[in-house]
Design a protein around this motif. Structure first.
Motif: not given
Length: 396
Positions: A255, A259-260
């Motif tokens: 990830n 996005k986190r």
């Protein structure tokens, strides 16, 4: 005039109690939303302490508890291969990843005082590769190998809190109750590292060094790779194939930090947005209730208004009386809510609500409620002053 208005409100207390209750509830909810929004806005505008752009996190799942004897060799092989990739600028290891809610809280006595801080573990070059700003001392280095201390770097808030009058660089502190554990030595001080993102509260923070050759009892949970250029989601399949070829028995979750970060922002903003919608509906209900009460009062007090106009009362005095009545009603509800809300900073029921936050939120909430009250009173008061005394006195 105030006593007269108060007497009128008291004489209609049964019809006013519902409106006052609505004002109290709406005011408290509105205050909470404004306070939370202000708190998060201030946090969001504080420096994050590191760069999150073009960085991906590879979460490691070994399938069982970390086995230092075998797992560190696979980890070392993965890191060496990733560092050889031309598109990758740097590779960094970390135990607790960024933009996640997991954290590691520790404590140790310093100068006779118990210090409480968040801690984490990174490899030697991770912090400087992520753009963390060093303000004193140095980063981890080979000179720390084999020493009689555990090398650490701490943030400026750690120094301000626990070593305000001392030079932190090379300061050592241990745990008297566990003399077998090596003392910690501060080799450097960095500005900040808000691991849990923009909405996290800054506090004392410490990093220890992870040496891949020695490993660690708990290992690390993430490999973070920083790219020279932005990568699309299509690259994830290529990277996953490479990782599985080195450690086929491990599971990987890839990830991006971006996005986190976006997910974490949504987790904070979305509940605030939903709460704001609830507040808007509450305000609409209060406004409708106030408007209905005013309209009903004016209809019932046609004779009173007509008589006052007949004996020479001005339009301004009639309007002020009507607006004054509803303002006193609103202020009564606000006063009740204030009695409950003042307990929050006084008793420190919620540590995040500072006095500055409290007074600003209170002022904003009062202004909002009073503005709605005045707007609701304008049309009924305008209708009252346009009423002809002859028409009003016709009912007598």
């Amino acid at each position: 005039m105030f006593s007269h208005i108060a007497k009128l409100i008291w004489n209609r207390k049964r019809s006013n109690v519902l409106i006052i209750t609505e004002i109290v509830i709406t005011f408290i909810v509105l205050f909470a939303i404004i306070s939370a929004t202000l708190h998060n806005y201030r946090l969001f505008n504080l420096p994050l302490g590191f760069n999150w752009e073009n960085t991906w996190a590879i979460e490691l799942n070994t399938g069982s508890r970390w086995n230092n004897e075998t797992d560190k060799n696979q980890l070392k092989a993965i890191v060496e291969v990733l560092k050889q990739r031309p598109e990758i600028a740097s590779v960094g290891l970390i135990r607790m990843g960024v933009f996640v809610n997991a954290h590691w809280r520790s404590s140790r006595p310093i100068n006779g005082r118990e210090s409480i801080y968040h801690s984490n573990m990174v490899d030697q070059d991770a912090l400087k590769n992520w753009g963390v700003e060093l303000v004193a001392g140095r980063w981890f280095g080979e000179q720390d190998n084999g020493q009689s201390y555990t090398e650490i770097v701490v943030n400026q808030l750690f120094v301000d809190e626990y070593l305000p009058d001392q030079d932190p660089v090379n300061f050592e502190f241990g745990d008297p109750e566990q003399p077998q554990i090596l003392p910690m030595r501060i080799v450097g001080v960095f500005k900040d590292f808000r691991q849990q993102g923009e909405f996290s509260v800054p506090g004392p923070y410490m990093f220890t060094r992870y040496q891949i050759e020695e490993g660690h009892t708990y290992g690390v949970r993430e490999i973070n790779i920083k790219f020279k250029e932005p990568k699309t989601a299509a690259y994830e399949a290529t990277l996953l194939k490479l990782l599985k070829s080195i450690a086929p028995n491990w599971e990987f979750n890839i990830n991006s930090w971006e996005k986190r970060r976006e997910q974490q922002i949504q987790n904070v903003v979305l509940p605030l947005g939903l709460a704001a919608v609830v507040v808007i509906f509450l305000l609409i209900m209060v406004a409708m209730g106030l408007f209905g009460v005013l309209w009903q009062n004016i209809s019932r007090r046609t004779q009173e208004i007509g008589l006052r106009r007949a004996i020479g009362a001005s339009e301004r005095s009639i309007r002020l009386q009507i607006i004054g009545e509803i303002l006193v009603l609103a202020l009564f509800g606000i006063s009740i809510a204030f009695i409950f809300l003042i307990q929050v900073p006084l008793l420190q029921l919620i540590e995040l609500v500072s006095w500055s936050n409290f007074w600003f939120s209170l002022l904003a909430s009062v202004s909002t409620i009073l503005l709605i009250v005045i707007l609701c009173a304008l049309y009924p008061s305008r209708t009252a002053i346009k009423m002809s005394p002859a028409v009003a006195l016709h009912y007598e």
